[in-house]
Scaffold this motif. Structure first.
Motif, PDB file in Angstrom:
ATOM      1  N   TYR A 100     -11.164  31.039  30.646  1.00 35.04           N
ATOM      2  CA  TYR A 100     -10.051  31.928  30.841  1.00 35.04           C
ATOM      3  C   TYR A 100      -8.735  31.148  30.877  1.00 35.04           C
ATOM      4  O   TYR A 100      -7.806  31.447  30.159  1.00 35.04           O
ATOM      5  N   GLN A 101      -8.635  30.130  31.748  1.00 31.89           N
ATOM      6  CA  GLN A 101      -7.443  29.284  31.809  1.00 31.89           C
ATOM      7  C   GLN A 101      -7.802  27.909  31.265  1.00 31.89           C
ATOM      8  O   GLN A 101      -8.891  27.400  31.544  1.00 31.89           O
ATOM      9  N   CYS A 102      -6.881  27.311  30.517  1.00 33.93           N
ATOM     10  CA  CYS A 102      -7.206  25.974  30.013  1.00 33.93           C
ATOM     11  C   CYS A 102      -5.967  25.100  29.925  1.00 33.93           C
ATOM     12  O   CYS A 102      -4.839  25.598  29.810  1.00 33.93           O
ATOM     13  N   THR A 103      -6.213  23.805  29.989  1.00 31.98           N
ATOM     14  CA  THR A 103      -5.185  22.784  29.787  1.00 31.98           C
ATOM     15  C   THR A 103      -5.696  21.823  28.726  1.00 31.98           C
ATOM     16  O   THR A 103      -6.896  21.527  28.667  1.00 31.98           O
ATOM     17  N   HIS A 113      -0.932  24.405  27.888  1.00 33.02           N
ATOM     18  CA  HIS A 113      -1.951  25.151  28.622  1.00 33.02           C
ATOM     19  C   HIS A 113      -1.862  26.615  28.229  1.00 33.02           C
ATOM     20  O   HIS A 113      -0.917  27.060  27.567  1.00 33.02           O
ATOM     21  N   ASN A 114      -2.864  27.376  28.630  1.00 27.31           N
ATOM     22  CA  ASN A 114      -2.900  28.803  28.302  1.00 27.31           C
ATOM     23  C   ASN A 114      -3.679  29.541  29.377  1.00 27.31           C
ATOM     24  O   ASN A 114      -4.636  29.024  29.946  1.00 27.31           O
ATOM     25  N   THR A 115      -3.262  30.782  29.634  1.00 25.60           N
ATOM     26  CA  THR A 115      -3.998  31.703  30.485  1.00 25.60           C
ATOM     27  C   THR A 115      -4.288  32.961  29.680  1.00 25.60           C
ATOM     28  O   THR A 115      -3.379  33.512  29.043  1.00 25.60           O
ATOM     29  N   ASP A 141     -10.906  26.602  33.208  1.00 25.31           N
ATOM     30  CA  ASP A 141     -11.185  27.156  34.533  1.00 25.31           C
ATOM     31  C   ASP A 141     -11.419  28.654  34.359  1.00 25.31           C
ATOM     32  O   ASP A 141     -10.515  29.389  33.946  1.00 25.31           O
ATOM     33  N   ASP A 142     -12.646  29.076  34.647  1.00 25.22           N
ATOM     34  CA  ASP A 142     -13.019  30.486  34.459  1.00 25.22           C
ATOM     35  C   ASP A 142     -13.514  31.064  35.785  1.00 25.22           C
ATOM     36  O   ASP A 142     -14.709  31.273  35.979  1.00 25.22           O
ATOM     37  N   GLN A 148      -9.293  39.467  36.826  1.00 23.62           N
ATOM     38  CA  GLN A 148      -8.893  39.002  35.503  1.00 23.62           C
ATOM     39  C   GLN A 148      -9.527  39.891  34.431  1.00 23.62           C
ATOM     40  O   GLN A 148     -10.616  40.422  34.626  1.00 23.62           O
ATOM     41  N   MET A 377      -1.508  39.877  34.894  1.00 25.70           N
ATOM     42  CA  MET A 377      -2.500  39.166  34.098  1.00 25.70           C
ATOM     43  C   MET A 377      -2.928  40.007  32.897  1.00 25.70           C
ATOM     44  O   MET A 377      -3.073  39.499  31.782  1.00 25.70           O
ATOM     45  N   GLU A 381      -1.895  39.445  28.512  1.00 25.47           N
ATOM     46  CA  GLU A 381      -2.814  39.376  27.376  1.00 25.47           C
ATOM     47  C   GLU A 381      -2.661  40.563  26.433  1.00 25.47           C
ATOM     48  O   GLU A 381      -2.730  40.409  25.213  1.00 25.47           O
TER      49      GLU A 381
END
Length: 596
Positions: A100-103, A113-115, A141-142, A148, A377, A381
């Protein structure tokens, strides 16, 4: 090893040069969240191996591990050709979707990074790479949070009832694209259609990655190999608006999915800086007279619910051919549309819907709980999903919410949640005013949705007709759902205002095998009817379709569902896409119940 999912991943905006980064990556879990403090991104090697773009929970990843891992790491080397390095060049690292979230780090430097687990993002890594071998790290990070957007992913990660195993991490294609520093960023296509088709037009809104300097865009439109329109337009503040009239235009429809190819060239003082290819389908969609009109003619929607899961790969299609085959199967059964349920689907599926001719209701994966933070959130998206897909001619409706998921207190007159529904419709209309919007598919509608989309799993045709008897006799529109604990079709203070009526979930007959685990089906037994043989399924399908066809105030339906998914075994084909009944028989029932 054969490169998985090697096809070009962004069919709506194509450049010639690119590099697919799917395939084997190093993979590791981080259960105590120590990777950042221990600086894994500076050279950590992982023992695990994973096949991207498949999530670790699914077999095609090479792992097939259903344990919950909220933090995972990916890394691999990649090689950059020397000709991709230059002072007037950028290098974009694209991710189709990461849940879901990443760097992301490249050569030890954090590059972005992205959410948001369902939409694409890109990072310009040109300042951090060198010609030759480079290394990328991705930390995901999920958190298994009900707040979410998650769609059909179970909050507890257990596949049960109508929820399925989770998808964590990279689940769509990763790829590199060398681009000029001054370039075309995106293009949005809308269209004008004339009743006589003698002169219609394509309208292009082209966004540039460039300052407000003297740039121009050359546009060429082709019907096959024949050039049918051309123009050149000046950029104003990084935007180009171009209108291209088309004589004797060929309209797009499921019966005739005509597409025009478009070439865009970004120019400066006559020099071509960037070239991209896209395409367009010329069609109109509107709601009036309690009906839906496609290209000025009433269209009866014969849709199927499509969840986009595969037994070996989850939300990621095993191949481009699998995406195409789902569209072909749908059309072979006589459906003219699909409601892509609780998923922002791979752009390649939308491409095949455009190419082969299938109408689409596009739906956002919902959260399962509400809070002010959850609203933001979701909107973060949803806006990106609409922008990504608004130029696809196949998409004819937007569905931000389903069955009050993420807004569970609508039935108790929760003012904040009711306001959120109306906020979503207003936002969607500002983004795209060319398509109808279903505010909350299924029940508890507000006053602002364009279609009265209701869920009704009444099991027999006779019972269905009896439920709508008052409306059939000239009385008011039905306001309460089916079953033992019926939901109100309108939230407090709202009412039916003459929108087209679509039975947007119907049928759902479970094909019950003798060895089924009853604990997995306890909820499903209460929601759906069932069938015990192919002959029984066909009989019940024909019964419910003929009943729907006898309701003159109904403008379409969506049958639940195209395929089995996990224990939700109510597909017309099984999880592996094997037909349970002859596809031609479903098509025959549609012809006889609804006409051509």
């Amino acid at each position: 090893m054969t490169l998985p999912r090697p096809e070009y991943p962004r069919p709506r905006l194509v450049r010639e040069e690119w590099l697919c980064l799917n395939g084997e990556w190093e993979f590791g879990t981080d259960p105590v969240r120590q990777g950042l403090t221990e600086r894994y991104f500076e050279g950590r090697e992982f023992r695990g191996r994973i096949t991207v773009p498949f999530a670790y929970q699914w077999a095609m990843s090479g792992l097939g591990d259903r344990a919950v891992e909220e933090v995972v790491w990916y890394t691999r080397d990649f090689e950059v050709p020397a000709e991709w390095i230059g002072e007037d060049s950028d290098l974009l690292l694209h991710f189709g979707a990461v849940d879901y979230q990443c760097t992301v780090w490249v050569n030890g430097k954090e590059v972005g990074h992205n959410t948001g687990g369902h939409v694409p993002f890109s990072l310009n890594i040109a300042p951090y790479v060198k010609a030759g071998v480079n290394r990328v790290y991705v930390r995901v990070d999920d958190p298994q949070s009900p707040y979410q957007p998650r769609g059909k992913q179970a909050v507890n990660a257990v596949s049960r009832s109508c929820d399925y195993y989770c998808t964590t991490g990279i689940w769509q294609t990763v790829w590199l694209e060398p681009v000029p520093s001054l370039r075309i960023e995106d293009v949005v296509v809308t269209c004008e259609t004339e009743a006589t088709h003698s002169e219609s037009a394509l309208n292009l809104r082209i966004m540039l990655h460039a300052p407000a300097i003297d740039l121009r865009i050359g546009v060429r439109v082709f019907d096959g190999s024949t050039e049918v329109a051309t123009c050149e337009a000046k950029a104003i503040n990084g935007l180009v608006n171009a209108r291209l009239p088309l004589k004797d235009a060929k309209l797009w429809s499921p019966e005739s999915p005509n597409l025009y190819d478009i070439t865009l060239e970004l120019k400066s003082n006559g020099d071509v800086l960037d070239t991209v290819r896209t395409y367009a389908g010329l069609r109109s969609i509107e709601v009036r007279e309690r009906k839906i009109f496609l290209n000025g003619e009433p269209v009866y929607l014969k849709m199927v619910l499509d969840q986009g899961y595969w037994p070996e790969s989850g939300m990621t299609a095993p191949s481009d051919e699998a995406l195409r085959r789902d569209v072909e199967i749908t059309k072979e059964m006589g459906f003219n549309g699909a409601r892509k349920h609780q998923k922002v689907e791979d752009p390649r599926w939308l491409y095949w819907c455009d190419k082969l001719g299938l109408l689409v209701w596009s739906e956002m994966p919902n959260a399962r709980a509400w809070s002010p933070a959850a609203e933001e959130m979701f909107i973060f998206e949803w806006e990106r999903a609409v922008r990504r897909d608004m130029s696809h001619p196949c998409v004819i409706a937007w569905v931000p919410l389903n069955e009050s998921w993420g807004v569970p207190a609508l039935d108790t007159d929760h003012p904040g949640q009711f306001a959120f529904v109306e906020r979503l419709v207003a936002l969607t209309r500002r983004l795209d005013g060319t398509r109808p919007i279903i505010d909350n598919d299924g029940w508890e509608h507000s006053d602002v949705g364009d279609i009265f989309a209701i869920h009704d799993y009444t099991a027999t045709g006779g019972e269905l007709i009896a439920r709508y008897k008052e409306t059939l006799d000239g009385g008011p529109m039905i306001t309460k759902g089916w079953g033992r604990h019926p939901r109100e079709y309108f939230a407090k203070g709202a009412k039916y205002r003459g929108q087209p009526v679509i039975l947007s979930e119907v049928g759902g007959f479970l094909s019950i095998p003798p060895d089924v685990d009853p604990e997995k089906l306890d909820h499903l037994y209460g929601a759906y009817g069932s069938s015990r043989s192919p002959e029984d399924l066909l009989t019940k399908y024909e019964d419910i379709m003929r009943a729907i066809g006898s309701l003159p105030f109904v403008s379409g339906f969506c049958y639940t569902q195209l395929t089995d998914v996990e224990q939700e075994i109510n597909g017309l084909v099984d999880y592996h896409r094997n037909p349970k009944v002859p596809l031609s028989e479903i098509a025959r029932i549609h012809r006889e119940s609804f006409g051509s």
